[in-house]
Design an enzyme around this catalytic site. Structure first.
Site, PDB file in Angstrom:
ATOM      1  N   CYS A  82       0.388   3.168   3.162  1.00 27.97           N
ATOM      2  CA  CYS A  82       1.379   2.557   4.001  1.00 27.97           C
ATOM      3  C   CYS A  82       2.185   2.953   3.944  1.00 27.97           C
ATOM      4  O   CYS A  82       3.302   3.278   4.894  1.00 27.97           O
ATOM      5  CB  CYS A  82       0.776   1.576   4.126  1.00 27.97           C
ATOM      6  N   CYS A  89       0.663  -1.267  -0.123  1.00 25.41           N
ATOM      7  CA  CYS A  89       0.314  -0.108   0.022  1.00 25.41           C
ATOM      8  C   CYS A  89       0.847   1.356  -0.137  1.00 25.41           C
ATOM      9  O   CYS A  89       1.298   1.681   1.026  1.00 25.41           O
ATOM     10  CB  CYS A  89      -1.021   0.184   1.224  1.00 25.41           C
TER      11      CYS A  89
END
Length: 108
Positions: free
Chosen positions: A36, A33
Protein backbone atom coordinates in the site's frame (compact mmCIF):
# COMPACT_ATOMS: atom_id res chain seq x y z
CA UNK A 1 -10.83 16.16 -6.27
CA UNK A 2 -7.90 15.76 -3.93
CA UNK A 3 -6.57 12.36 -3.03
CA UNK A 4 -7.16 11.17 0.53
CA UNK A 5 -3.96 10.72 2.52
CA UNK A 6 -5.12 8.42 5.33
CA UNK A 7 -7.18 5.26 5.49
CA UNK A 8 -10.59 5.78 7.08
CA UNK A 9 -11.11 3.36 9.96
CA UNK A 10 -14.87 3.78 9.73
CA UNK A 11 -16.17 2.69 6.35
CA UNK A 12 -19.46 3.52 4.70
CA UNK A 13 -21.93 0.70 4.20
CA UNK A 14 -22.14 -1.11 0.87
CA UNK A 15 -25.53 0.50 0.30
CA UNK A 16 -24.01 3.96 0.83
CA UNK A 17 -21.18 3.21 -1.63
CA UNK A 18 -23.62 1.82 -4.20
CA UNK A 19 -25.70 5.01 -3.91
CA UNK A 20 -22.78 7.36 -4.71
CA UNK A 21 -23.25 9.20 -7.97
CA UNK A 22 -20.49 9.77 -10.46
CA UNK A 23 -17.05 8.20 -10.36
CA UNK A 24 -15.55 6.85 -7.14
CA UNK A 25 -12.19 5.18 -6.64
CA UNK A 26 -12.24 2.84 -3.65
CA UNK A 27 -8.82 2.05 -2.22
CA UNK A 28 -8.69 -0.82 0.26
CA UNK A 29 -5.54 -1.30 2.34
CA UNK A 30 -3.79 -0.36 5.58
CA UNK A 31 -1.20 2.20 6.61
CA UNK A 32 1.27 -0.51 7.66
CA UNK A 33 1.05 -2.51 4.40
CA UNK A 34 4.26 -2.26 2.37
CA UNK A 35 2.45 -2.77 -0.94
CA UNK A 36 0.00 0.00 0.00
CA UNK A 37 2.80 2.41 0.87
CA UNK A 38 4.58 1.62 -2.40
CA UNK A 39 1.44 2.41 -4.37
CA UNK A 40 0.93 5.88 -2.85
CA UNK A 41 3.32 7.81 -5.17
CA UNK A 42 1.71 6.04 -8.15
CA UNK A 43 -1.74 7.08 -6.97
CA UNK A 44 -0.63 10.66 -6.33
CA UNK A 45 0.63 11.09 -9.87
CA UNK A 46 -2.38 9.45 -11.54
CA UNK A 47 -5.07 11.06 -9.37
CA UNK A 48 -3.79 14.61 -9.93
CA UNK A 49 -6.21 16.71 -11.96
CA UNK A 50 -8.90 14.01 -12.08
CA UNK A 51 -12.45 14.62 -10.97
CA UNK A 52 -12.85 11.26 -9.22
CA UNK A 53 -14.01 10.83 -5.62
CA UNK A 54 -11.37 8.88 -3.65
CA UNK A 55 -12.38 6.75 -0.67
CA UNK A 56 -9.38 5.29 1.13
CA UNK A 57 -10.69 2.55 3.41
CA UNK A 58 -8.79 0.56 6.02
CA UNK A 59 -9.44 -3.10 5.39
CA UNK A 60 -8.94 -6.29 7.35
CA UNK A 61 -10.67 -9.37 8.72
CA UNK A 62 -14.24 -8.70 9.68
CA UNK A 63 -14.48 -5.46 7.71
CA UNK A 64 -17.79 -5.82 5.84
CA UNK A 65 -17.18 -3.38 2.98
CA UNK A 66 -13.98 -5.07 1.84
CA UNK A 67 -15.60 -8.48 2.14
CA UNK A 68 -18.58 -7.34 0.06
CA UNK A 69 -16.12 -6.54 -2.76
CA UNK A 70 -14.19 -9.79 -2.15
CA UNK A 71 -10.95 -7.91 -1.45
CA UNK A 72 -8.14 -10.38 -0.73
CA UNK A 73 -4.91 -8.45 -1.35
CA UNK A 74 -3.89 -4.87 -0.61
CA UNK A 75 -4.05 -2.41 -2.05
CA UNK A 76 -7.09 -3.11 -4.14
CA UNK A 77 -8.35 -0.20 -6.23
CA UNK A 78 -11.93 -0.38 -7.50
CA UNK A 79 -13.35 2.21 -9.87
CA UNK A 80 -17.11 2.63 -9.65
CA UNK A 81 -19.63 4.78 -11.47
CA UNK A 82 -23.08 5.29 -10.01
CA UNK A 83 -22.71 2.18 -7.84
CA UNK A 84 -21.44 -0.13 -10.58
CA UNK A 85 -17.92 -1.55 -10.63
CA UNK A 86 -16.09 -0.62 -13.83
CA UNK A 87 -12.79 -2.30 -13.05
CA UNK A 88 -10.15 -3.00 -10.43
CA UNK A 89 -6.41 -3.18 -9.98
CA UNK A 90 -4.77 -5.26 -7.29
CA UNK A 91 -1.28 -4.35 -6.02
CA UNK A 92 -0.41 -1.87 -8.77
CA UNK A 93 3.31 -1.59 -9.46
CA UNK A 94 3.15 1.04 -12.20
CA UNK A 95 1.24 4.18 -13.03
CA UNK A 96 0.17 2.49 -16.26
CA UNK A 97 -2.09 0.02 -14.43
CA UNK A 98 -3.80 2.82 -12.52
CA UNK A 99 -4.01 5.02 -15.63
CA UNK A 100 -5.76 2.22 -17.51
CA UNK A 101 -8.27 1.82 -14.67
CA UNK A 102 -8.95 5.56 -14.46
CA UNK A 103 -9.25 5.87 -18.24
CA UNK A 104 -12.86 4.70 -17.81
CA UNK A 105 -13.54 8.01 -16.03
CA UNK A 106 -11.64 10.04 -18.63
CA UNK A 107 -13.74 8.75 -21.52
CA UNK A 108 -17.03 9.84 -19.99
Amino acid sequence: MPMNETYATSAPSRDEVDALDGYTLLEFGTAWCGHCRSAQPLLHSTMADRDVRHLKIEDGPGRPLGRSFRVKLWPTLILMRDGQELGRVVRPTSTQAIEELLSHADSA
